[in-house]
Design an enzyme around this catalytic site. Structure first.
Site: not given
Ligand code: AGP
Length: 618
Positions: A2, A27, A74, A101, A491, A495, A498, A514, A613
């Site tokens: 938000c 965001r 959001w 919040g 990672e 990616k 996401e 395993h 974000k």
């Molecule tokens: C990253 O691609 C993601 N959007 C997400 O996992 C992000 O890394 C996570 O929310 C942590 O964010 P921050 O680094 O701003 O704390």
């Protein structure tokens, strides 16, 4: 997540608020709304989906006035729908409000208000706040600014959870009241000449002012065109510090790139140069971290580091563990911010908690920092967003210094935060005497080579784009790595998930037999990191195991490797790179592969569905 924008002053509020909200789009949100007050009464427009929908509504039914608030939502409580979008209005129409919040006690509050005859028009937790303000205003009075401030104070004092709230009393159209409780994103007051702004994040108002006050926990701002007053939630006046923000709004433009994410991937060679700037002294083979406040005494007394982070930043911490343990010989535990405080972890004065967060506003990471502080540990942070809470809460910080990251999927901040941990490990290793001068020299020289290695890696982009063309229709991927490349496999998979919405898993290559080996067939490509390092032979045997089961292998290998082409279906040859920095280099083709696959699939690369974000709710 938000976003909030507010304005009071002589100019037309609506365009300022809508443009501010547009700067927060990255965001992540699912609906948006705006309320503007003029002599004729408050005008509210709200809509689901992208901000363009709200803009179209405002264009069709213009709203004018010199004071207003806006919000991007959001969804947490209640589906994305116009009725659930903010601003919310009280039954008597005297108060409109936006909120970030979660009102954790909203159910009993809703019951209380319902029993008193309030009719709710949304499923949100937020709506209880505006009705509570009306309830207290009826008791205290609504005639003066002070009465209304008291009513807001009484209402927000009843809330549990973390909150950023802005109230516009519609019958006093010169006044905005902003409150921050806990960490539900920032509440920033921007200072202008005869006009003032409120925002949840700096970029929303940066084109108007660089002078900002950051509200702290349990503070309220009373904002009028001709002045700003800060007070505690209990009503004590405070002299707030004004921060001058220096970061460059121009770098928040896409330029020649199709997406912010693409731009940010390509910025990494320069980004790492910026991260290193002023920090490595090649003549003396030393590292200087000016904002960390690290003394030799403190470094020597350190017994343990607990790295806390979420998502991509968590994977960065997993890489950093290799550096800190090898260079500084200090034990490192890596913890999810979202889990950490719920298991009564052990902390003491010989432990430093290292929070890694690009946004500096991730609520779970901030909560872990607060937990650490209250249990006697030193608190450090690695942060990109200038002025963010993680920067301010820490005893010392290391800035990533790569400029704003707009794409929701982290890219340049991932590699910068890994490099920051490398710097920290060298600084600690130097102070603790665990690195010989020769080794230090070698580590610092390796760092200096990194930007050029990254530049050469980025030149592989056309090959990766072509590879993505062959892979984009698959629905499941497995990513394998070993040692410090295992977090890069995690990672890489994150990616892809996401931004392309393809199912992908990262695994330590040695664990494949395993369990995940049961999944291997020609329908699941396996991305294997098989550089010429100490674990190369082991990786090759995992690749053999995949091939023996009919799997399709895409190998990330070292240029000049004569064998790998005979083992894998596709090979990306990467430049020779010092082993300890190779995780940074391998991150780039991982990001590019996910990016091009997502582009092939036509997804919303910069604002993938359901993601935000900075995650400011639990
Ligand atoms: C990253 O691609 C993601 N959007 C997400 O996992 C992000 O890394 C996570 O929310 C942590 O964010 P921050 O680094 O701003 O704390």
């Amino acid at each position: 997540m938000c976003g909030i924008v507010g304005y009071v002053g002589p100019r037309d509020a609506a365009p300022i608020i809508l443009d501010g909200l547009a700067r927060l789009e990255y965001r992540g949100y699912d609906s948006a709304g705006i309320a503007v007050q003029n002599g004729g009464g408050v005008q509210i427009r709200r809509d689901v989906g992208k901000l363009g929908n709200l803009r179209a509504k405002v264009a069709a039914q213009p709203i004018d006035g010199h004071i207003g608030i806006g919000h991007t939502r959001w969804a947490t409580h209640g589906v994305p729908a116009e009725r659930n979008a903010h601003p919310h209005i009280s039954q008597d129409g005297l108060f409109v409000l936006v909120h970030n919040g979660i009102v954790e006690n909203y159910l009993p509050l809703r019951d209380e208000l319902t029993a008193e005859g309030v009719r709710f028009s949304s499923e949100t937790d937020t709506e209880v706040i505006v009705h509570l303000i009306e309830k207290y205003a009826r008791r205290i009075g609504t005639d003066t600014d002070q009465q209304v401030i008291e009513a807001a104070r009484a209402a927000v004092s009843r809330l549990t959870g973390a909150h950023a709230i802005v109230v516009l009393p519609t019958h006093l159209p010169h006044l905005l009241i902003a409150t921050r409780i806990g960490n539900a994103g920032g509440v920033i007051v921007g200072l202008g000449e005869g006009e003032h702004y409120i925002a949840s994040d700096i970029p929303a108002i940066l084109e108007h002012t660089r002078d900002m006050i950051y509200l702290e926990h349990r503070q309220m701002a009373v904002v009028r065109a001709d002045g700003v007053g800060i007070q505690t939630l209990e009503g004590a006046l405070i002299k707030a510090k004004v921060h001058h923000v220096a970061f460059d709004a121009v770098s928040a433009a896409k330029g020649e790139f199709k997406h912010f994410m693409q731009k940010e991937i390509f910025e990494q060679a320069k980004g790492i140069t910026d991260t290193l700037a002023g920090r490595i002294d090649r003549d003396h083979a030393r590292v200087h971290l000016h904002d960390l406040n690290l003394t030799d005494e403190r470094a020597r007394a350190l017994r343990r580091i607990v790295s806390v982070a979420c998502g991509t930043s968590y994977y960065s911490a997993l890489v950093g563990k290799f550096y800190l343990e090898q260079f500084a010989r200090v034990a490192v535990e890596v913890e999810y911010g979202s889990e950490y405080r719920y298991r009564d972890p052990m902390l003491d004065a010989e432990t430093a908690v290292l929070a890694i967060t690009q946004s500096g506003e991730t609520v779970d990471t901030l909560a872990a920092m607060e937990y650490a502080r209250s249990h006697g540990a030193a608190v450090w942070s690695i942060v990109n967003a200038v002025g963010s809470q993680a920067m301010r809460l820490a005893d010392g910080f290391i800035g990533m210094n790569v400029g704003p990251e707009i794409g929701v999927a982290s890219t340049k901040t991932f590699t910068a935060s890994i490099v920051d941990q490398y710097l920290l490990a060298v600084a600690l290793g130097t102070a603790r005497g665990t690195l010989t001068e020769e080794r230090r020299r070698c580590l610092v020289e390796d760092l200096a080579k990194l930007p050029d290695i990254l530049r050469r890696t980025l030149a592989l982009d056309p090959l990766i784009q072509a590879l993505a063309g062959k892979l984009h229709a698959y629905t499941d991927f497995l990513y394998l790595g070993r040692g410090a490349q295992y977090p890069i496999a995690l990672e890489g998979a994150l990616k892809l998930k996401e931004i392309s919405y393809i199912h992908a898993e990262g695994y330590p290559a040695g664990e494949m037999k395993h369990g995940p080996i049961a999944l291997i067939d020609e329908t699941m490509p396996v991305v294997a990191i098989a550089l010429k390092d100490a674990l190369y032979e082991k990786m090759i045997s995992q690749i053999e195991q995949v091939k023996a089961r009919g799997g399709r292998v895409i190998a990330l290998a070292t240029e000049g490797d004569p064998y790998i082409a005979g083992k894998a279906d596709d090979v990306l040859y990467l430049p020779d790179c010092p082993d300890m920095l190779a995780p940074v280099m391998v991150s780039l083709p991982m990001q590019l592969l996910a990016y091009h696959i997502a582009v092939w699939r036509g997804t919303d690369v910069d604002q993938p569905r359901n993601l935000a974000k900075s995650v400011t709710v639990e």
